[in-house]
Design an enzyme around this catalytic site. Sequence first.
Site, short mmCIF file in Angstrom:
data_model
loop_
_atom_site.label_atom_id
_atom_site.label_comp_id
_atom_site.label_asym_id
_atom_site.label_seq_id
_atom_site.Cartn_x
_atom_site.Cartn_y
_atom_site.Cartn_z
N GLU A 38 0.83 -1.20 0.00
CA GLU A 38 0.00 0.00 0.00
C GLU A 38 0.87 1.27 0.00
O GLU A 38 1.81 1.39 0.79
CB GLU A 38 -0.91 -0.01 1.23
CG GLU A 38 -1.86 1.18 1.30
CD GLU A 38 -2.75 1.17 2.55
OE1 GLU A 38 -3.75 1.90 2.57
OE2 GLU A 38 -2.42 0.42 3.50
N LYS A 111 -9.31 3.21 -3.07
CA LYS A 111 -9.75 2.62 -1.81
C LYS A 111 -11.10 3.20 -1.39
O LYS A 111 -11.25 4.43 -1.26
CB LYS A 111 -8.69 2.88 -0.74
CG LYS A 111 -8.94 2.23 0.61
CD LYS A 111 -7.74 2.50 1.51
CE LYS A 111 -7.86 1.86 2.87
NZ LYS A 111 -6.64 2.08 3.68
N CYS A 148 -6.12 -2.63 1.91
CA CYS A 148 -5.97 -2.60 3.37
C CYS A 148 -7.31 -2.68 4.11
O CYS A 148 -7.94 -3.74 4.15
CB CYS A 148 -5.16 -1.38 3.79
SG CYS A 148 -4.46 -1.50 5.46
#
Length: 273
Positions: A38, A111, A148
Amino acid sequence: MTEGEGTIEEIKEAMVQKHIPLIEEAGRQGVQILCLQEIFNTPYFCPGQDKAWYASAESVPGPTTERMAEYAKKYNMVIIVPVYEKEQAGFLYNTAAVIDADGTYLGKYRKNHIPHTSGFWEKYFFKPGNLGYPVFQTKYAKVGVYICYDRHFPDGARVLGLNGAEIVYNPSATVAGLSQYLWKLEQPAHAAANGYFMGCINRVGEEKPWNLGRFYGTSYFVDPRGQIIAQADEYKDELLVSEFDLDMIDEVRATWQFFRDRRPETYEKLVEL
């Protein structure tokens, strides 16, 4: 690198230089799809709330994706490149670009689920994603990306499966604590529930000056049965390589019929409540 060691551009360059030997090694080993951690070219700066890090964001496609495209083309290797994206002033995202094996930029995932809690002040840095859950047809497989904190939510993982993903990659930055238990629980569950492979990537070590805790690595691959088939070290950077038999997806889905037996019309009633 730490916040006090050079300019942000120098820190970004140092981070890229640290990754290049691993990217080159992947190419030499014939890796077909490579996913980086990430926001791979900066520290995980979200334990603080320093707006100086806004300057580390860049366009996607942009300079870093173009640079990685050269390695993709050189080694005939798909590369998933997670970076801090700047769409325009004030519009910043936690993004992963997907580059095909010939160096072609295929698109990006932003994200969707953004945490905002002690040590993870991500809403200070990122807007929630607005591109949905795209799946990219690469040379080798249909690839989706979850990033994540996304992994705590089964909904997007399901949509990626419905959109045709054969492999879902989750680049992460997560530290020891409660999440270490969840790390090996949630993603095998996503893989088993949706009948696809997952590549789960986490950074290692500690990063000053934030001292959030120890990033515990333990990157792994999991198959459509939810079985972990390869795992990296908890304490050191390394290249984790595994082989996927994509025919297993047909086999598993034919056995369990996940998509045939799903009842979305019954879920809508719950949402209305």
